[in-house]
Every structure is written in C-alpha cells, then in structure tokens.
Design a protein around this motif. Sequence first.
Motif, PDB file in Angstrom:
ATOM      1  N   GLY A   6      33.230  25.685  34.666  1.00 52.35           N
ATOM      2  CA  GLY A   6      32.845  26.955  35.272  1.00 52.35           C
ATOM      3  C   GLY A   6      31.345  27.089  35.247  1.00 52.35           C
ATOM      4  O   GLY A   6      30.650  26.126  34.945  1.00 52.35           O
ATOM      5  N   PRO A   7      30.789  28.262  35.468  1.00 55.63           N
ATOM      6  CA  PRO A   7      31.591  29.347  36.011  1.00 55.63           C
ATOM      7  C   PRO A   7      31.899  29.160  37.499  1.00 55.63           C
ATOM      8  O   PRO A   7      31.102  28.581  38.230  1.00 55.63           O
ATOM      9  CB  PRO A   7      30.714  30.577  35.789  1.00 55.63           C
ATOM     10  N   ILE A   8      33.066  29.678  37.857  1.00 52.95           N
ATOM     11  CA  ILE A   8      33.434  29.697  39.272  1.00 52.95           C
ATOM     12  C   ILE A   8      33.155  31.105  39.795  1.00 52.95           C
ATOM     13  O   ILE A   8      33.554  32.097  39.177  1.00 52.95           O
ATOM     14  CB  ILE A   8      34.921  29.321  39.452  1.00 52.95           C
ATOM     15  N   PHE A   9      32.445  31.168  40.896  1.00 54.10           N
ATOM     16  CA  PHE A   9      32.096  32.455  41.502  1.00 54.10           C
ATOM     17  C   PHE A   9      33.123  32.737  42.596  1.00 54.10           C
ATOM     18  O   PHE A   9      33.320  31.928  43.504  1.00 54.10           O
ATOM     19  CB  PHE A   9      30.689  32.356  42.101  1.00 54.10           C
ATOM     20  N   ILE A  10      33.807  33.883  42.487  1.00 55.11           N
ATOM     21  CA  ILE A  10      34.848  34.216  43.476  1.00 55.11           C
ATOM     22  C   ILE A  10      34.375  35.409  44.299  1.00 55.11           C
ATOM     23  O   ILE A  10      34.160  36.492  43.749  1.00 55.11           O
ATOM     24  CB  ILE A  10      36.162  34.655  42.786  1.00 55.11           C
ATOM     25  N   THR A  11      34.253  35.225  45.619  1.00 59.97           N
ATOM     26  CA  THR A  11      34.052  36.421  46.446  1.00 59.97           C
ATOM     27  C   THR A  11      35.444  36.932  46.806  1.00 59.97           C
ATOM     28  O   THR A  11      36.363  36.145  47.033  1.00 59.97           O
ATOM     29  CB  THR A  11      33.262  36.113  47.732  1.00 59.97           C
ATOM     30  N   GLY A  12      35.614  38.253  46.807  1.00 56.21           N
ATOM     31  CA  GLY A  12      36.937  38.808  47.128  1.00 56.21           C
ATOM     32  C   GLY A  12      37.875  38.831  45.934  1.00 56.21           C
ATOM     33  O   GLY A  12      39.087  38.753  46.096  1.00 56.21           O
ATOM     34  N   HIS A  13      37.300  38.969  44.703  1.00 58.43           N
ATOM     35  CA  HIS A  13      38.154  38.893  43.500  1.00 58.43           C
ATOM     36  C   HIS A  13      39.047  40.122  43.334  1.00 58.43           C
ATOM     37  O   HIS A  13      40.006  40.080  42.586  1.00 58.43           O
ATOM     38  CB  HIS A  13      37.299  38.677  42.242  1.00 58.43           C
ATOM     39  N   THR A  14      38.726  41.222  44.048  1.00 60.68           N
ATOM     40  CA  THR A  14      39.578  42.418  43.929  1.00 60.68           C
ATOM     41  C   THR A  14      40.717  42.401  44.948  1.00 60.68           C
ATOM     42  O   THR A  14      41.546  43.307  44.969  1.00 60.68           O
ATOM     43  CB  THR A  14      38.755  43.708  44.152  1.00 60.68           C
ATOM     44  N   GLY A  15      40.742  41.395  45.812  1.00 57.97           N
ATOM     45  CA  GLY A  15      41.787  41.310  46.837  1.00 57.97           C
ATOM     46  C   GLY A  15      43.046  40.670  46.280  1.00 57.97           C
ATOM     47  O   GLY A  15      43.138  40.342  45.087  1.00 57.97           O
ATOM     48  N   PHE A  16      44.010  40.476  47.156  1.00 57.96           N
ATOM     49  CA  PHE A  16      45.308  39.953  46.731  1.00 57.96           C
ATOM     50  C   PHE A  16      45.179  38.528  46.168  1.00 57.96           C
ATOM     51  O   PHE A  16      45.546  38.258  45.015  1.00 57.96           O
ATOM     52  CB  PHE A  16      46.280  39.998  47.925  1.00 57.96           C
TER      53      PHE A  16
END
Length: 347
Positions: A6-16
């Motif tokens: 890591g770290p892995i950066f996630i865009t859209g982490h609040t989505g499904f």
Amino acid sequence: MKRLDGPIFITGHTGFKGSWLSLLLNHLEIEHFGYSLEAEEDSLYERANLERVSRGVVGDIRDLENLSKVIKDVRPSVIIHLAAQPLVLKSYQEPLETFQTNCIGTANVLETAFDTPSVEIVLVITTDKVYRNDNSGRRFVESDPLEGKDPYSASKVAAEAVCAAWQQMSKISGGPKVLVARAGNVIGGGDFAKDRLVPDVLRAVSSGQSLSVRNPKASRPWQHALDPLIGYLKYIEFAKNSMKIEPALNFGPFELSLRTDEVLEFAKAYFGDKLKLTYPKESQEFESQALGLDPSSAIAKLAWQPIWNQKEAIDRTFLWWMNYLDNPNNALNNCLEDISISLEVMR
Ligand SMILES: NC(=O)c1ccc[n+]([C@@H]2O[C@H](COP(=O)([O-])OP(=O)(O)OC[C@H]3O[C@@H](n4cnc5c(N)ncnc54)[C@H](O)[C@@H]3O)[C@@H](O)[C@H]2O)c1
C-alpha cells in the motif's frame, strides 16, 4: 492472493464498489485511503457505518488542485479510480456533469498520478458499456471497437481515450502503468442506486409498491461486486510483476448474460407476492438490449475466475438484504461473511 504494497488510493470509496473494495483491502490488511464526494444517505457506506473502518476525505475529482494535494500527501503506490457518475438514465439529465466527472475527472487523476513519483500503477474502472453494441448478444472481447451511444457510455469511451493518451505518454516518457478494467453489472448487498434492477426490487419489496419493469428482455452480465474487485487486485499484482502490460481487461461472468425477466424470476422465488411487477406498454430505447462480456483473457492471464455464477451472485445479494432487513446492524458483518467466503474459494 499475495499481499500488495500500500497505500492504495481509491477514488469513489464512498460508493458501492468503493465500499466493498475498502472492506476487502481491510481484510487483506492492505493500507488504503479514499477520496470521494459525501456518501449518499442510503448507501452501503452509511448502512455499514464504514467511516469507522476506512480512511479517506471528501473531495471532488474535478478539483485538480485539491485532488493533487491529497494524492501527494498520501503518496500511494497504486490508484484505483472508481469515482464516476455511473448511471445511464441520470446521464441523459446531466450529460455535461457526467462528462466532466467521468472524462475530465479521469484526466485529472492521471495527470496527478504522473506528477507523483510514488505512483507505480493507475487502474481506471470503465464498463462493459464502452463497446460498439449491435445488440447481437455476442460477448465482447477487449479488441472490439468502442462506441458509446448514451451520454454515460460515451463519457466512459472518452475516459478510455484519456487512458490511451496517458498509456502512450507512459511508453514514450515513462511514468506509472495505466490499466483499464471493464466490468459488467455488479450486484451485492448494500447497493441502493436509482434505476438499477436489484435495488429497484428491494425498494419495491420494502415499500409495497409495484416495480415497473423497464426492459424485461434486456440481458446483462451480472456479477457479484467481489468478483471484479478481486480481479482488479490480481490485475495490479500482474502488472507490477510484468514488463509487458495488458492495457485493458474484461471482468465478467463465465456464462451468457441473464435477461431482466430471468433475474426477476429469481427475485420472485425469494420474495413471492411481496414483489409486484408491472410492465409499461411503451418501452423507451434509453439502454442497450443485449450486453455480454468475454472474460477469457483475464481468466487466462491473471489466474482469476468468477467465484459465483450469476444465479449464486443474485442469491447472495438477496440473502444479504434479508439479513439486513432482519437486523440493520448486520450490514458490516454480512459483507465480512461474503468476503471470507469469496477469499476461501479463491485459495
Ligand atoms: N455498479 C455497476 O454495475 C458498474 C458496472 C460497470 C462499471 N461500473 C463502474 O464502477 C465504478 C464505481 O461504480 P459504483 O457502482 O460503485 O458507483 P456509485 O455511484 O455507488 O459510487 C460512485 C462513487 O464516485 C464518487 N464520485 C462521483 N462523482 C465524484 C466526483 N466528482 N468527485 C469525487 N468522487 C465522485 C461518489 O462519491 C461515489 O463514492 C464507476 O466508475 C462505474 O462507472 C459500475
């Protein structure tokens, strides 16, 4: 599955999908950090109270300056770019916003990644809807031509064009590896988005109102969210360890796509008379009739395969919701159980 650094950066982490991905990474003990708009009230993120378990900030991918500042602070090795306006019907109402988010937002993510030395890989999530679709039902392979008719699909084709440009820049001047993953219609516990079939079934069952079935003969490659998500991690692992990259891969079920009326038959078996259906006489051609994805390349190259077939994925989704409706405090545990089962099968 081996551990990714890591770290892995996630865009859209609040989505499904972002919520399931955050939980999957937690389970695998891989550090991650999210960047998204505020979670929707009815989202899995809120239902499972994921703020407690996933780190991240509220931010807009259209805001290059802020996005860049956050990514540079986090110094990720990998970016998984999920953030999007992902709804076809909404894209007809808000085409410009859809293009700004899905196309310019993707360019902003790539521009920042190329300016952040820690980033080795960017995985951009597009969709099965990027292919030129003659509605023959033939399953698309990665080399098929792309063309999006509706604004959502077109914006994702535009995002793919953006990726192709940065793949070319990476080849010529160096920079992170840019990968593209095209997945089918994902289902799973917790998705409550508007105008999606399974959430529409749940809304109809819990409100007692009948569900107006838009397109009963339309077929889609259904899959549990965990299937492509595990595939994405394997794709990243593969790209990290390989000199030659696969620029795009399909992630879909083994079998031929199921029609809407077949999914509704399973739902009827689950919910009986609680699920009432109506069929409007006039159907409008907002969406494509047939969609299929050929996942052979990902299966051959990544030692990945779908864990659940389409019927099993639908069953697991309804089971999740039955447990949740029994006790809303179960949301997180229901997800963790599905994650444990899927990783057990992958071993
Ligand atoms: N759900 C599906 O069936 C499906 C199928 C194929 C592809 N996809 C793709 O997978 C990805 C995730 O889909 P999902 O179903 O989780 O969608 P979702 O609507 O549940 O989540 C979208 C996420 O993107 C974020 N977002 C939206 N606009 C943003 C912006 N301007 N700035 C920052 N964040 C923003 C939202 O806050 C949210 O976290 C999308 O790229 C979508 O196109 C989804």
